[in-house]
Design a protein around this motif. Structure first.
Motif, PDB file in Angstrom:
ATOM      1  N   MET A 158     -25.299  -6.253   2.581  1.00 51.35           N
ATOM      2  CA  MET A 158     -25.485  -4.892   2.078  1.00 51.35           C
ATOM      3  C   MET A 158     -26.447  -4.873   0.898  1.00 51.35           C
ATOM      4  O   MET A 158     -27.061  -3.847   0.605  1.00 51.35           O
ATOM      5  N   ALA A 159     -26.585  -6.004   0.216  1.00 49.79           N
ATOM      6  CA  ALA A 159     -27.465  -6.084  -0.954  1.00 49.79           C
ATOM      7  C   ALA A 159     -28.916  -5.802  -0.608  1.00 49.79           C
ATOM      8  O   ALA A 159     -29.719  -5.464  -1.480  1.00 49.79           O
ATOM      9  N   THR A 160     -29.263  -5.896   0.662  1.00 52.37           N
ATOM     10  CA  THR A 160     -30.653  -5.674   1.063  1.00 52.37           C
ATOM     11  C   THR A 160     -31.074  -4.215   0.903  1.00 52.37           C
ATOM     12  O   THR A 160     -32.264  -3.914   0.959  1.00 52.37           O
ATOM     13  N   ARG A 161     -30.110  -3.330   0.715  1.00 52.33           N
ATOM     14  CA  ARG A 161     -30.434  -1.915   0.544  1.00 52.33           C
ATOM     15  C   ARG A 161     -30.780  -1.562  -0.907  1.00 52.33           C
ATOM     16  O   ARG A 161     -31.097  -0.424  -1.208  1.00 52.33           O
ATOM     17  N   ALA A 183     -29.941 -11.509  -3.692  1.00 49.53           N
ATOM     18  CA  ALA A 183     -30.370 -10.318  -2.957  1.00 49.53           C
ATOM     19  C   ALA A 183     -31.696 -10.555  -2.249  1.00 49.53           C
ATOM     20  O   ALA A 183     -31.869 -10.175  -1.085  1.00 49.53           O
ATOM     21  N   GLN A 184     -32.636 -11.193  -2.944  1.00 49.74           N
ATOM     22  CA  GLN A 184     -33.941 -11.427  -2.317  1.00 49.74           C
ATOM     23  C   GLN A 184     -33.820 -12.403  -1.147  1.00 49.74           C
ATOM     24  O   GLN A 184     -34.507 -12.248  -0.136  1.00 49.74           O
ATOM     25  N   SER A 185     -32.948 -13.393  -1.262  1.00 52.03           N
ATOM     26  CA  SER A 185     -32.775 -14.328  -0.149  1.00 52.03           C
ATOM     27  C   SER A 185     -32.228 -13.616   1.083  1.00 52.03           C
ATOM     28  O   SER A 185     -32.607 -13.933   2.222  1.00 52.03           O
ATOM     29  N   LYS A 186     -31.367 -12.632   0.871  1.00 52.79           N
ATOM     30  CA  LYS A 186     -30.808 -11.910   2.003  1.00 52.79           C
ATOM     31  C   LYS A 186     -31.833 -10.953   2.608  1.00 52.79           C
ATOM     32  O   LYS A 186     -31.857 -10.740   3.831  1.00 52.79           O
ATOM     33  N   VAL A 187     -32.672 -10.361   1.774  1.00 56.97           N
ATOM     34  CA  VAL A 187     -33.780  -9.562   2.311  1.00 56.97           C
ATOM     35  C   VAL A 187     -34.653 -10.448   3.193  1.00 56.97           C
ATOM     36  O   VAL A 187     -35.014 -10.092   4.320  1.00 56.97           O
ATOM     37  N   ALA A 188     -34.998 -11.634   2.681  1.00 54.76           N
ATOM     38  CA  ALA A 188     -35.864 -12.551   3.424  1.00 54.76           C
ATOM     39  C   ALA A 188     -35.213 -12.979   4.741  1.00 54.76           C
ATOM     40  O   ALA A 188     -35.886 -13.063   5.775  1.00 54.76           O
TER      41      ALA A 188
END
Length: 325
Positions: A158-161, A183-188
């Motif tokens: 959910m952190a990607t939002r 958070a950035q790792s999860k976006v990636a």
């Protein structure tokens, strides 16, 4: 059957028969990885439980043996922060026989307060563990997955939002914080899942890439299992204060497990709990950043540069043609 009917027909506590299927799960010794492995084994699949700590892996395997009658599981040492370990584990897994799917789950949830780099390659630790290792593992297993028309599932969040993504500083050389790193790792990871789907389709390779997130799943609301999940009384108390918006790790595994095994799910889809933070799995819409093809191209190129790995799309396509001949 419509999508709404498919969603209502799926029972995460009564999975379809997975006998004969083989799945590899990273970070399988605890949390989502453990419960995903338990659920897959309970449906008859053979599960390769991977992790970096042999003692914790042994404990998690023993726990599944106690909790699932006739469970078929084995363990595999794999440290996603170390690319040598990733390549060795992939070679071992590929040599053992068929692989129908891989759940790219392992990761650092509580990052170090100060920026830390890996010993082998000097890469930022959270990115290396959560993203780069899985990028290499998926590439190394691509030929095996091609032979079974298999599936890879990337674990998002959910952190990607929340927009924590810096396209010019993937390793956070400036402005590092533990939260930004996670958070950035999860976006990636989500970006790579969708970009992999685009590239697999373009190459004509019948491997599906799906992205899933577990909602807000916490240890304090999860059953105690010796050697796997043993939260303190304080953790139990604090996590239960958030009961209206949280769920157990067992329930958190429902979405990635469905993303891995439901034949009605297509590559490029995004799955998570029905109420965002909790609930039965349903299809959702990922953040705009995760779905942006330009971001996908950039992150893919960065991962190639940081790992030296180029996915063997051409070789997988040739393997497919030979098999069809």
């Amino acid at each position: 059957m419509t999508r709404s009917e498919a969603a209502s027909a799926w029972d995460p506590e009564r999975l379809p028969d997975l006998s004969g299927r083989v799945y590899l799960v990273t970070g399988a010794n605890a949390g989502l990885g453990y419960f995903s492995s338990e659920q897959l084994a309970g449906a008859g699949a053979h599960v390769i439980m991977s992790g970096r700590n042999p003692h914790r892996l042994a404990a998690s395997r023993a726990a599944i043996g106690r909790r699932v009658d006739g469970a078929s599981v084995e363990t595999l040492l794999l440290d996603t922060s170390n690319l040598g370990s990733v390549r060795a584990a992939a070679a071992s897994a590929g040599a053992r026989g068929r692989i129908d799917g891989v759940m790219l789950n392992a990761g650092i949830v509580h990052p170090p307060r100060t920026r830390t780099v890996t010993a082998d390659a000097g890469r930022e630790l959270v990115l290396a563990t959560n993203v780069l290792g899985h990028f290499v593992l998926a590439a190394e297993l691509l030929l095996s997955l091609t032979l079974t028309s298999g599936r890879m599932v990337w674990l998002g969040s959910m952190a990607t939002r929340l927009g924590a993504y810096d396209p010019l500083d993937l390793e956070l050389r400036d402005g590092y914080t533990g939260w930004r790193a996670y958070a950035q790792s999860k976006v990636a990871a989500q970006v790579l899942g969708f970009e992999a789907d685009r590239r697999l389709r373009e190459s004509g390779i019948p491997v599906q890439s799906v992205v899933a997130h577990p909602g807000y799943s916490v240890s304090g609301r999860t059953a105690g299992i010796h050697g796997v999940n043993m939260p303190s009384r304080r953790a139990r108390f604090l996590d239960n204060l958030q009961a209206p918006i949280t769920q157990s790790k067992e329930y958190g595994a429902w979405s990635p497990v469905r993303a891995l095994v439901d034949p009605r799910i297509a590559g490029g889809e995004y799955w998570g709990p029905s109420s965002l933070t909790r609930g039965a799995p349903r299809r959702q819409t990922a953040s705009k950043t995760s779905l942006d093809p330009e971001v996908g191209t950039r992150v893919w190129a960065d991962c190639e540069r940081l790992t030296g790995m180029h996915w063997p799309f051409a070789k997988a396509a040739r393997t497919l043609r030979k098999g069809a001949a």
